[in-house]
Design an enzyme around this catalytic site. Structure first.
Site, PDB file in Angstrom:
ATOM      1  N   CYS A 257      19.963  21.695  55.639  1.00 55.00           N
ATOM      2  CA  CYS A 257      20.005  20.427  56.393  1.00 55.00           C
ATOM      3  C   CYS A 257      18.797  19.548  56.125  1.00 55.00           C
ATOM      4  O   CYS A 257      18.009  19.272  57.031  1.00 55.00           O
ATOM      5  CB  CYS A 257      20.033  20.696  57.885  1.00 55.00           C
ATOM      6  SG  CYS A 257      21.037  22.054  58.332  1.00 55.00           S
TER       7      CYS A 257
ATOM      8  N   PRO B 217      -1.605  30.837  30.223  1.00 54.46           N
ATOM      9  CA  PRO B 217      -0.310  30.154  30.351  1.00 54.46           C
ATOM     10  C   PRO B 217       0.599  30.858  31.356  1.00 54.46           C
ATOM     11  O   PRO B 217       0.623  32.088  31.427  1.00 54.46           O
ATOM     12  CB  PRO B 217       0.274  30.274  28.935  1.00 54.46           C
ATOM     13  CG  PRO B 217      -0.353  31.506  28.373  1.00 54.46           C
ATOM     14  CD  PRO B 217      -1.695  31.685  29.030  1.00 54.46           C
TER      15      PRO B 217
HETATM   16  N1  LLP Z   1      -4.560  28.818  35.541  1.00 56.25           N
HETATM   17  C1  LLP Z   1      -4.824  28.267  36.743  1.00 56.25           C
HETATM   18  C2  LLP Z   1      -6.172  28.330  37.268  1.00 56.25           C
HETATM   19  C3  LLP Z   1      -3.778  27.648  37.468  1.00 56.25           C
HETATM   20  O1  LLP Z   1      -4.043  27.098  38.644  1.00 56.25           O
HETATM   21  C4  LLP Z   1      -2.472  27.618  36.920  1.00 56.25           C
HETATM   22  C5  LLP Z   1      -1.369  26.978  37.635  1.00 56.25           C
HETATM   23  C6  LLP Z   1      -2.258  28.219  35.660  1.00 56.25           C
HETATM   24  C7  LLP Z   1      -3.328  28.802  35.000  1.00 56.25           C
HETATM   25  C8  LLP Z   1      -0.918  28.239  34.993  1.00 56.25           C
HETATM   26  O2  LLP Z   1      -0.469  26.967  34.695  1.00 56.25           O
HETATM   27  P1  LLP Z   1       0.856  26.752  33.809  1.00 56.25           P
HETATM   28  O3  LLP Z   1       0.544  27.271  32.420  1.00 56.25           O
HETATM   29  O4  LLP Z   1       1.945  27.512  34.438  1.00 56.25           O
HETATM   30  O5  LLP Z   1       1.059  25.294  33.839  1.00 56.25           O
HETATM   31  N2  LLP Z   1       4.303  24.880  41.243  1.00 56.25           N
HETATM   32  C9  LLP Z   1       4.060  23.915  40.190  1.00 56.25           C
HETATM   33  C10 LLP Z   1       3.004  24.367  39.222  1.00 56.25           C
HETATM   34  C11 LLP Z   1       1.691  24.753  39.877  1.00 56.25           C
HETATM   35  C12 LLP Z   1       0.674  25.295  38.907  1.00 56.25           C
HETATM   36  C13 LLP Z   1      -0.506  25.851  39.619  1.00 56.25           C
HETATM   37  N3  LLP Z   1      -1.510  26.399  38.778  1.00 56.25           N
HETATM   38  C14 LLP Z   1       5.386  23.607  39.485  1.00 56.25           C
HETATM   39  O6  LLP Z   1       6.418  24.144  39.874  1.00 56.25           O
HETATM   40  O7  LLP Z   1       5.417  22.773  38.582  1.00 56.25           O
END
Ligand code: LLP
Length: 404
Positions: free
Chosen positions: A350, A283
C-alpha cells in the site's frame, strides 16, 4: 537492442520458455514458489575473471563488498575463489569467517563501528580497519592497547570528488559523512605515531556506487596518489591503498553506458603501479549485480483508467531500489512473447512507491504468468525487509543444471 543476454549471459529462451543456465524458470517457480531470487554462479565467476584479468601490472587484493549480497552461497563462492571481503558490521564479519574467508583478507569499513564491533574485529585479527574519523581511531587505539592486539589501520580519505551518480549513493564529497579530509591526514598519522598497537599503514577511498563515468575515478585516484607522494616526502610511508568499489553496471541496455572494466584497470595501474604498494579493491555490484534475477508471479491484471496495472507478488520489501533510487530494472516475461502492451508493473504494497516500472512494454500478461526483474544480484535481497509481514523471498544459486 534489448536482448535478455545483455543483462545476464546465462539467461535465454528455449522453445518459448526462459531458463537461467540450464534450468527453466517455471520449474524453479514451481519448486521454490515466488518471489524467488535466483543467482547464476557462472555469471558471478565471469565477472570475477573479467575483473581479475583486466590487470596486467599489478595483482590487487579483491575484497568483495558483501553488503551487496550476503547470501552464504555467494560468500562461499568468493571464498573458494580466494577473495577477501569488505565488511561493515559484526554480523558480516562473523558470516564471512563462517564461510571460510581468511581473517587476513578481511577489511572492516563503515562510519559507525560500535565498541563491540571494534572489539570483535581486534579479537579476530583481521587484515585492517578502515577508519573514518579521529574519534574512531582514538577508540580503536584504546581498545587495541587494553587487548594488546596490534591492528593495521587504513585512513579513509574524503577526496571531495563528485562521483556523478545518484545523490543518495555518492560518498566522496566533503559534505558527505564519510572519511577524513586530505588536509587532516598528516596530523592524524603524527598524533598516533606512539601507539604501538596501531599500525597506520594505509589510505582508503570510496567515492560512491553505480559510477558509470571513469572521470570521477580519475580525479579521486590522482588525489590519492598525490597524497601518498606528499606524505612520503614527509617520511610518512603508506604501503597499502584501498581504492574502494563503485563500478557501475548496466540496468537499461538502451540508456546506460559504462566505461570498460579494462579502462578502469588501466587507470588503477597508471596511478598506482609505480608506487610499489598493495592495492585493495572492494567491488560489490560489479561482481554480483548482473547475476541475479527476481522471479515473480502475476497476481492479477487490473484495468486502470488510462493503462493496465500488472500487479505482481514481488514488492518493494523484496526489491527496494526502484522506490529508493528510482532505479529502472529491466523486466522480461518467462513465457516468450512480443512486447506490445504498456503496463505499470507494481507490487502489492500500500504505497504508491511500490512500483517497478511505469508504462513498460510487455507481451500480454494474465493471472499466474511469471516475469523476471533483472540485475537484482546486488542490493536486492540484502536490502529486503519483512514489511507488511510478507516474509522474505527464497534465494537459490544455479550452476549449470544444479541448484545450490
Ligand atoms: N566499499 C565501501 C566502503 C562501500 O561503502 C561500498 C558500497 C562498496 C565498497 C561497494 O560498492 P559497489 O562496488 O557495490 O558500488 N544500496 C545502493 C548501493 C549502496 C552502496 C554502499 N556502499 C544501491 O542499491 O544502489
Amino acid at each position: 537492442m534489448e536482448k535478455i543476454s545483455n543483462y545476464n549471459k546465462y539467461l535465454s529462451y528455449k522453445s518459448g520458455r526462459l531458463k537461467i543456465e540450464n534450468i527453466f524458470l517455471d520449474d524453479i517457480a514451481l519448486k521454490y514458489g515466488t518471489p524467488t531470487f535466483c543467482y547464476s554462479v557462472n555469471q558471478i565467476k565471469d565477472n570475477l575473471y573479467k575483473l581479475k584479468n583486466s590487470f596486467s601490472k599489478i595483482k590487487p587484493l579483491i575484497c568483495y563488498a558483501m553488503k551487496a549480497n550476503f547470501n552464504k552461497g555467494i560468500v562461499k563462492l568468493m571464498s573458494k575463489n580466494n577473495l577477501g571481503v569488505d565488511v561493515v558490521s559484526k554480523g558480516e564479519l562473523r558470516e564471512s569467517l563462517e564461510c571460510g574467508i581468511k581473517n587476513n583478507k578481511i577489511v572492516f569499513s563503515g562510519v559507525g563501528k560500535t565498541d563491540e564491533e571494534i572489539n570483535f574485529a581486534l579479537k579476530n585479527n583481521i587484515k585492517q580497519i578502515n577508519v573514518e574519523s579521529e574519534e574512531e581511531l582514538e577508540e580503536i587505539g584504546n581498545q587495541a592497547k587494553s587487548l594488546k592486539r596490534k591492528i593495521n589501520i587504513s585512513l579513509r580519505v574524503n577526496p571531495n570528488v563528485d562521483a556523478l551518480t545518484h545523490d543518495k549513493i555518492s560518498t566522496g564529497r566533503s559534505e558527505d559523512k564519510f572519511g577524513i579530509s586530505e588536509e587532516k591526514v598528516e596530523k592524524v598519522f603524527r598524533y598516533h605515531k606512539e601507539n604501538r598497537y596501531l599500525n597506520i599503514n594505509g589510505l582508503s577511498i570510496h567515492i560512491g556506487s553505480q559510477i558509470c563515468k571513469i572521470e570521477p575515478f580519475r580525479k579521486a585516484f590522482k588525489k590519492i596518489r598525490n597524497l601518498v607522494l606528499s606524505l612520503k616526502k614527509k617520511n610518512i610511508l603508506i604501503d597499502s591503498l584501498d581504492i574502494g568499489g563503485g563500478i557501475g553496471i548496466i540496468y537499461d541496455v538502451n540508456k546506460d553506458k559504462i566505461f570498460k572494466i579494462s579502462d578502469y584497470a588501466i587507470l588503477v595501474e597508471e596511478n598506482f603501479a609505480d608506487l610499489g604498494v598493495e592495492i585493495i579493491i572492494e567491488p560489490g555490484r560489479f561482481l554480483v549485480g548482473a547475476s541475479g534475477i527476481l522471479i515473480s508471479k502475476v497476481i492479477r491484471v487490473k484495468k486502470g483508467e488510462k493503462k493496465d496495472f500488472l500487479i505482481v507478488d514481488a514488492g518493494m520489501n523484496n526489491l527496494l531500489r526502484p522506490s529508493l533510487y528510482n532505479s529502472k530494472h529491466s523486466i522480461f516475461p518467462v513465457k516468450a512473447g512480443d512486447k506490445k502492451i504498456e503496463y505499470d508493473i507494481v507490487g502489492p504494497i500500500c504505497e504508491t512507491s511500490d512500483i517497478f516500472r511505469k508504462s513498460y512494454l510487455l507481451s500480454k500478461q494474465e493471472k499466474n504468468n511469471l516475469i523476471i526483474i533483472c540485475s537484482v544480484g546486488a542490493y536486492g535481497s540484502s536490502m529486503s525487509s519483512d514489511y507488511n509481514l510478507r516474509g522474505l523471498a527464497n534465494e537459490i544459486l544455479v550452476d549449470g543444471n544444479k541448484i545450490l
